[in-house]
Design a protein around this motif. Structure first.
Motif, PDB file in Angstrom:
ATOM      1  N   UNK A  98       0.830  -1.198   0.000  1.00 15.35           N
ATOM      2  CA  UNK A  98       0.000   0.000   0.000  1.00 15.35           C
ATOM      3  C   UNK A  98       0.865   1.249   0.000  1.00 15.35           C
ATOM      4  N   UNK A  99       1.916   1.229   0.809  1.00 18.93           N
ATOM      5  CA  UNK A  99       2.785   2.392   0.902  1.00 18.93           C
ATOM      6  C   UNK A  99       3.413   2.737  -0.451  1.00 18.93           C
ATOM      7  N   UNK A 100       3.889   1.730  -1.169  1.00 23.44           N
ATOM      8  CA  UNK A 100       4.542   1.992  -2.459  1.00 23.44           C
ATOM      9  C   UNK A 100       3.544   2.403  -3.540  1.00 23.44           C
ATOM     10  N   UNK A 101       2.391   1.740  -3.582  1.00 18.09           N
ATOM     11  CA  UNK A 101       1.380   2.098  -4.584  1.00 18.09           C
ATOM     12  C   UNK A 101       0.925   3.531  -4.385  1.00 18.09           C
ATOM     13  N   UNK A 102       0.683   3.904  -3.136  1.00 14.02           N
ATOM     14  CA  UNK A 102       0.230   5.274  -2.856  1.00 14.02           C
ATOM     15  C   UNK A 102       1.323   6.283  -3.218  1.00 14.02           C
ATOM     16  N   UNK A 103       2.565   5.971  -2.895  1.00 17.39           N
ATOM     17  CA  UNK A 103       3.674   6.879  -3.211  1.00 17.39           C
ATOM     18  C   UNK A 103       3.826   7.069  -4.716  1.00 17.39           C
ATOM     19  N   UNK A 104       3.658   6.001  -5.468  1.00 23.04           N
ATOM     20  CA  UNK A 104       3.755   6.089  -6.931  1.00 23.04           C
ATOM     21  C   UNK A 104       2.703   7.044  -7.490  1.00 23.04           C
ATOM     22  N   UNK A 105       1.494   6.952  -6.971  1.00 24.18           N
ATOM     23  CA  UNK A 105       0.372   7.715  -7.537  1.00 24.18           C
ATOM     24  C   UNK A 105       0.244   9.125  -6.973  1.00 24.18           C
ATOM     25  N   UNK A 106       0.619   9.315  -5.713  1.00 27.16           N
ATOM     26  CA  UNK A 106       0.363  10.607  -5.071  1.00 27.16           C
ATOM     27  C   UNK A 106       1.617  11.347  -4.602  1.00 27.16           C
ATOM     28  N   UNK A 107       2.771  10.681  -4.645  1.00 29.57           N
ATOM     29  CA  UNK A 107       3.997  11.353  -4.219  1.00 29.57           C
ATOM     30  C   UNK A 107       4.038  11.657  -2.736  1.00 29.57           C
ATOM     31  N   UNK A 108       3.349  10.836  -1.941  1.00 31.93           N
ATOM     32  CA  UNK A 108       3.332  10.993  -0.485  1.00 31.93           C
ATOM     33  C   UNK A 108       3.553   9.631   0.162  1.00 31.93           C
ATOM     34  N   UNK A 109       4.047   9.651   1.409  1.00 29.01           N
ATOM     35  CA  UNK A 109       4.310   8.382   2.090  1.00 29.01           C
ATOM     36  C   UNK A 109       3.325   8.142   3.218  1.00 29.01           C
ATOM     37  N   UNK A 110       2.955   6.879   3.385  1.00 25.69           N
ATOM     38  CA  UNK A 110       2.099   6.450   4.487  1.00 25.69           C
ATOM     39  C   UNK A 110       3.008   5.954   5.607  1.00 25.69           C
ATOM     40  N   UNK A 111       2.863   6.528   6.783  1.00 29.40           N
ATOM     41  CA  UNK A 111       3.678   6.088   7.921  1.00 29.40           C
ATOM     42  C   UNK A 111       3.238   4.698   8.375  1.00 29.40           C
ATOM     43  N   UNK A 112       4.203   3.865   8.696  1.00 31.93           N
ATOM     44  CA  UNK A 112       3.917   2.517   9.196  1.00 31.93           C
ATOM     45  C   UNK A 112       4.376   2.340  10.646  1.00 31.93           C
ATOM     46  N   UNK A 113       4.570   3.442  11.352  1.00 32.61           N
ATOM     47  CA  UNK A 113       5.156   3.392  12.692  1.00 32.61           C
ATOM     48  C   UNK A 113       4.275   2.698  13.726  1.00 32.61           C
ATOM     49  N   UNK A 114       2.947   2.652  13.494  1.00 27.81           N
ATOM     50  CA  UNK A 114       2.050   2.059  14.480  1.00 27.81           C
ATOM     51  C   UNK A 114       1.627   0.624  14.141  1.00 27.81           C
ATOM     52  N   UNK A 115       2.174   0.073  13.085  1.00 30.56           N
ATOM     53  CA  UNK A 115       1.702  -1.228  12.596  1.00 30.56           C
ATOM     54  C   UNK A 115       1.757  -2.311  13.661  1.00 30.56           C
ATOM     55  N   UNK A 116       2.812  -2.347  14.449  1.00 30.96           N
ATOM     56  CA  UNK A 116       2.999  -3.405  15.442  1.00 30.96           C
ATOM     57  C   UNK A 116       2.622  -2.958  16.855  1.00 30.96           C
ATOM     58  N   UNK A 117       1.770  -1.962  16.952  1.00 33.36           N
ATOM     59  CA  UNK A 117       1.330  -1.513  18.272  1.00 33.36           C
ATOM     60  C   UNK A 117       0.209  -2.410  18.795  1.00 33.36           C
ATOM     61  N   UNK A 118      -0.214  -2.197  20.024  1.00 26.83           N
ATOM     62  CA  UNK A 118      -1.235  -3.039  20.646  1.00 26.83           C
ATOM     63  C   UNK A 118      -2.632  -2.580  20.237  1.00 26.83           C
ATOM     64  N   UNK A 119      -3.254  -3.313  19.329  1.00 25.97           N
ATOM     65  CA  UNK A 119      -4.568  -2.946  18.813  1.00 25.97           C
ATOM     66  C   UNK A 119      -5.697  -3.404  19.730  1.00 25.97           C
ATOM     67  N   UNK A 120      -5.352  -4.031  20.850  1.00 27.44           N
ATOM     68  CA  UNK A 120      -6.362  -4.394  21.837  1.00 27.44           C
ATOM     69  C   UNK A 120      -6.200  -3.578  23.115  1.00 27.44           C
ATOM     70  N   UNK A 121      -5.454  -2.493  23.025  1.00 30.05           N
ATOM     71  CA  UNK A 121      -5.284  -1.613  24.180  1.00 30.05           C
ATOM     72  C   UNK A 121      -6.648  -1.075  24.617  1.00 30.05           C
ATOM     73  N   UNK A 122      -6.766  -0.776  25.898  1.00 30.94           N
ATOM     74  CA  UNK A 122      -8.049  -0.275  26.426  1.00 30.94           C
ATOM     75  C   UNK A 122      -8.501   0.959  25.647  1.00 30.94           C
ATOM     76  N   UNK A 123      -7.571   1.847  25.349  1.00 25.70           N
ATOM     77  CA  UNK A 123      -7.853   3.040  24.553  1.00 25.70           C
ATOM     78  C   UNK A 123      -6.826   3.141  23.444  1.00 25.70           C
ATOM     79  N   UNK A 124      -7.284   3.276  22.214  1.00 26.95           N
ATOM     80  CA  UNK A 124      -6.351   3.449  21.097  1.00 26.95           C
ATOM     81  C   UNK A 124      -5.850   4.894  21.089  1.00 26.95           C
ATOM     82  N   UNK A 125      -4.563   5.058  20.961  1.00 21.60           N
ATOM     83  CA  UNK A 125      -3.968   6.390  20.985  1.00 21.60           C
ATOM     84  C   UNK A 125      -4.349   7.166  19.726  1.00 21.60           C
ATOM     85  N   UNK A 126      -4.240   8.496  19.764  1.00 21.09           N
ATOM     86  CA  UNK A 126      -4.493   9.288  18.555  1.00 21.09           C
ATOM     87  C   UNK A 126      -3.640   8.832  17.373  1.00 21.09           C
ATOM     88  N   UNK A 127      -2.392   8.430  17.637  1.00 23.01           N
ATOM     89  CA  UNK A 127      -1.511   7.969  16.553  1.00 23.01           C
ATOM     90  C   UNK A 127      -2.019   6.662  15.954  1.00 23.01           C
TER      91      UNK A 127
END
Length: 212
Positions: free
Chosen positions: A140-169
Protein backbone atom coordinates in the motif's frame (compact mmCIF):
# COMPACT_ATOMS: atom_id res chain seq x y z
CA UNK A 1 -0.11 11.51 -15.67
CA UNK A 2 2.94 9.27 -15.72
CA UNK A 3 2.37 6.12 -13.69
CA UNK A 4 5.64 4.65 -12.42
CA UNK A 5 6.05 0.89 -12.51
CA UNK A 6 7.97 0.73 -9.25
CA UNK A 7 9.53 2.89 -6.55
CA UNK A 8 12.30 2.50 -3.99
CA UNK A 9 12.23 2.96 -0.21
CA UNK A 10 14.77 5.75 -0.60
CA UNK A 11 12.40 7.58 -2.94
CA UNK A 12 9.57 7.24 -0.42
CA UNK A 13 11.69 8.44 2.51
CA UNK A 14 12.02 11.85 0.87
CA UNK A 15 8.26 12.30 0.41
CA UNK A 16 5.92 14.25 2.72
CA UNK A 17 3.72 12.16 5.01
CA UNK A 18 0.01 11.77 4.27
CA UNK A 19 -2.60 11.49 7.03
CA UNK A 20 -6.36 11.18 6.97
CA UNK A 21 -7.79 14.60 7.82
CA UNK A 22 -11.45 13.60 8.06
CA UNK A 23 -13.52 12.55 11.06
CA UNK A 24 -12.47 9.38 12.90
CA UNK A 25 -15.25 7.64 14.82
CA UNK A 26 -14.59 4.84 17.30
CA UNK A 27 -17.18 2.03 17.33
CA UNK A 28 -17.21 0.38 20.76
CA UNK A 29 -20.81 -0.85 21.13
CA UNK A 30 -23.36 -2.60 18.92
CA UNK A 31 -25.49 0.55 19.02
CA UNK A 32 -22.55 2.53 17.66
CA UNK A 33 -22.17 -0.09 14.92
CA UNK A 34 -25.80 0.20 13.88
CA UNK A 35 -25.53 3.99 13.52
CA UNK A 36 -22.25 3.67 11.62
CA UNK A 37 -23.61 1.12 9.14
CA UNK A 38 -26.70 3.27 8.55
CA UNK A 39 -24.31 6.06 7.51
CA UNK A 40 -22.04 3.82 5.41
CA UNK A 41 -24.92 2.22 3.52
CA UNK A 42 -25.41 5.52 1.72
CA UNK A 43 -22.08 5.15 -0.10
CA UNK A 44 -21.34 3.22 -3.28
CA UNK A 45 -17.62 2.65 -2.58
CA UNK A 46 -15.77 2.21 0.72
CA UNK A 47 -12.15 1.68 1.70
CA UNK A 48 -11.48 -1.10 4.19
CA UNK A 49 -8.57 -2.47 6.21
CA UNK A 50 -7.99 -4.37 9.44
CA UNK A 51 -5.51 -4.49 12.31
CA UNK A 52 -4.53 -7.37 14.59
CA UNK A 53 -2.62 -7.28 17.86
CA UNK A 54 0.87 -8.57 17.06
CA UNK A 55 2.14 -11.69 18.75
CA UNK A 56 5.78 -12.00 19.64
CA UNK A 57 5.43 -15.57 20.90
CA UNK A 58 5.95 -18.40 18.40
CA UNK A 59 2.76 -20.34 17.72
CA UNK A 60 0.48 -17.77 19.35
CA UNK A 61 -1.81 -15.48 17.35
CA UNK A 62 -4.71 -13.12 17.97
CA UNK A 63 -8.00 -12.53 16.24
CA UNK A 64 -8.59 -9.33 14.27
CA UNK A 65 -8.86 -6.45 16.70
CA UNK A 66 -10.03 -3.65 14.43
CA UNK A 67 -11.88 -3.21 11.15
CA UNK A 68 -11.60 0.19 9.49
CA UNK A 69 -14.21 1.36 6.97
CA UNK A 70 -13.66 4.72 5.27
CA UNK A 71 -15.44 7.21 3.05
CA UNK A 72 -13.77 10.36 1.68
CA UNK A 73 -14.64 12.26 4.84
CA UNK A 74 -15.25 9.73 7.63
CA UNK A 75 -13.53 6.62 8.94
CA UNK A 76 -15.21 4.24 11.37
CA UNK A 77 -12.99 2.07 13.56
CA UNK A 78 -14.91 -1.04 14.60
CA UNK A 79 -13.27 -2.47 17.74
CA UNK A 80 -14.04 -6.12 17.13
CA UNK A 81 -12.24 -7.24 20.28
CA UNK A 82 -14.87 -5.30 22.25
CA UNK A 83 -18.07 -5.73 20.24
CA UNK A 84 -17.54 -9.03 18.43
CA UNK A 85 -18.92 -9.09 14.90
CA UNK A 86 -22.40 -7.48 14.77
CA UNK A 87 -24.83 -8.68 12.11
CA UNK A 88 -25.07 -5.18 10.63
CA UNK A 89 -21.34 -5.35 9.87
CA UNK A 90 -21.74 -8.75 8.22
CA UNK A 91 -24.60 -7.31 6.15
CA UNK A 92 -22.32 -4.49 4.96
CA UNK A 93 -19.56 -6.86 3.85
CA UNK A 94 -22.08 -9.11 2.10
CA UNK A 95 -23.90 -6.21 0.40
CA UNK A 96 -23.37 -6.64 -3.38
CA UNK A 97 -24.40 -3.03 -4.05
CA UNK A 98 -21.45 -1.51 -2.19
CA UNK A 99 -17.89 -1.80 -3.50
CA UNK A 100 -15.34 -2.58 -0.78
CA UNK A 101 -11.75 -1.67 -1.70
CA UNK A 102 -8.66 -2.88 0.12
CA UNK A 103 -5.19 -4.36 -0.20
CA UNK A 104 -4.27 -7.95 0.70
CA UNK A 105 -7.96 -8.62 1.17
CA UNK A 106 -7.46 -12.38 1.00
CA UNK A 107 -5.43 -12.23 4.22
CA UNK A 108 -7.85 -9.79 5.84
CA UNK A 109 -10.87 -11.93 5.12
CA UNK A 110 -9.16 -15.15 6.18
CA UNK A 111 -8.49 -13.50 9.53
CA UNK A 112 -11.99 -12.04 9.80
CA UNK A 113 -13.52 -15.45 9.07
CA UNK A 114 -11.86 -16.68 12.25
CA UNK A 115 -14.34 -14.48 14.09
CA UNK A 116 -17.50 -15.24 12.11
CA UNK A 117 -18.64 -16.90 8.89
CA UNK A 118 -19.80 -14.61 6.08
CA UNK A 119 -19.57 -14.28 2.30
CA UNK A 120 -18.04 -10.96 1.31
CA UNK A 121 -19.25 -9.54 -2.00
CA UNK A 122 -18.15 -6.87 -4.50
CA UNK A 123 -14.62 -6.51 -3.16
CA UNK A 124 -11.74 -4.95 -5.11
CA UNK A 125 -8.20 -6.17 -4.45
CA UNK A 126 -5.86 -3.26 -5.21
CA UNK A 127 -2.87 -5.52 -5.85
CA UNK A 128 -4.74 -6.85 -8.88
CA UNK A 129 -6.48 -3.60 -9.77
CA UNK A 130 -3.19 -1.71 -10.29
CA UNK A 131 -1.70 -4.21 -12.74
CA UNK A 132 -3.29 -2.81 -15.94
CA UNK A 133 -1.70 0.53 -15.07
CA UNK A 134 1.76 -1.04 -15.13
CA UNK A 135 2.35 -0.75 -11.38
CA UNK A 136 4.54 -3.62 -10.22
CA UNK A 137 4.75 -2.87 -6.51
CA UNK A 138 2.22 -4.52 -4.19
CA UNK A 139 2.50 -2.70 -0.87
CA UNK A 140 0.00 0.00 0.00
CA UNK A 141 2.78 2.39 0.90
CA UNK A 142 4.54 1.99 -2.46
CA UNK A 143 1.38 2.10 -4.58
CA UNK A 144 0.23 5.27 -2.86
CA UNK A 145 3.67 6.88 -3.21
CA UNK A 146 3.76 6.09 -6.93
CA UNK A 147 0.37 7.71 -7.54
CA UNK A 148 0.36 10.61 -5.07
CA UNK A 149 4.00 11.35 -4.22
CA UNK A 150 3.33 10.99 -0.48
CA UNK A 151 4.31 8.38 2.09
CA UNK A 152 2.10 6.45 4.49
CA UNK A 153 3.68 6.09 7.92
CA UNK A 154 3.92 2.52 9.20
CA UNK A 155 5.16 3.39 12.69
CA UNK A 156 2.05 2.06 14.48
CA UNK A 157 1.70 -1.23 12.60
CA UNK A 158 3.00 -3.41 15.44
CA UNK A 159 1.33 -1.51 18.27
CA UNK A 160 -1.24 -3.04 20.65
CA UNK A 161 -4.57 -2.95 18.81
CA UNK A 162 -6.36 -4.39 21.84
CA UNK A 163 -5.28 -1.61 24.18
CA UNK A 164 -8.05 -0.27 26.43
CA UNK A 165 -7.85 3.04 24.55
CA UNK A 166 -6.35 3.45 21.10
CA UNK A 167 -3.97 6.39 20.99
CA UNK A 168 -4.49 9.29 18.55
CA UNK A 169 -1.51 7.97 16.55
CA UNK A 170 -3.07 4.51 16.30
CA UNK A 171 -6.41 5.96 15.24
CA UNK A 172 -4.75 8.14 12.61
CA UNK A 173 -2.70 5.23 11.28
CA UNK A 174 -5.72 2.92 11.02
CA UNK A 175 -7.93 5.51 9.37
CA UNK A 176 -5.23 6.53 6.89
CA UNK A 177 -4.74 2.95 5.65
CA UNK A 178 -8.44 2.45 4.84
CA UNK A 179 -8.85 5.93 3.37
CA UNK A 180 -5.79 5.65 1.10
CA UNK A 181 -7.18 2.42 -0.36
CA UNK A 182 -10.25 4.37 -1.38
CA UNK A 183 -8.17 7.23 -2.79
CA UNK A 184 -6.08 4.86 -4.92
CA UNK A 185 -9.18 3.20 -6.35
CA UNK A 186 -10.89 6.52 -7.08
CA UNK A 187 -7.86 7.94 -8.90
CA UNK A 188 -7.30 4.81 -10.99
CA UNK A 189 -10.97 4.71 -11.93
CA UNK A 190 -10.69 8.29 -13.19
CA UNK A 191 -7.50 7.52 -15.12
CA UNK A 192 -9.11 4.44 -16.66
CA UNK A 193 -12.14 6.40 -17.80
CA UNK A 194 -10.17 9.32 -19.23
CA UNK A 195 -7.12 7.40 -20.46
CA UNK A 196 -5.09 10.32 -19.13
CA UNK A 197 -2.02 8.37 -18.12
CA UNK A 198 1.09 6.75 -19.57
CA UNK A 199 3.22 3.99 -18.11
CA UNK A 200 6.77 4.89 -17.21
CA UNK A 201 9.17 3.26 -19.61
CA UNK A 202 11.79 0.99 -18.10
CA UNK A 203 15.11 1.50 -19.84
CA UNK A 204 17.06 -1.72 -19.94
CA UNK A 205 20.82 -1.31 -19.51
CA UNK A 206 22.85 -1.83 -22.65
CA UNK A 207 25.45 -4.54 -22.22
CA UNK A 208 28.25 -4.19 -24.70
CA UNK A 209 30.01 -7.28 -25.93
CA UNK A 210 33.65 -7.50 -25.04
CA UNK A 211 36.07 -7.61 -27.93
CA UNK A 212 37.38 -11.08 -28.55
Amino acid sequence: MIVKRTITKDDISEMPKVTFDGKIIMICTEKDAERAIEFLNKYAVLGIDSETKPSFVKGKSHKVSLLQVATDTHCFLFRLNLIGFPKVLIDLLENPSIVKVGLSLKDDFLALHRRVSFKQQNCIELQEFVKPFGIQDKSLQKIYAILFGQKISKSQRLSNWEAETLSPSQQQYAATDAWTCLKIYTLLQELHQTGDYVKEEIVEPVIEEKEK
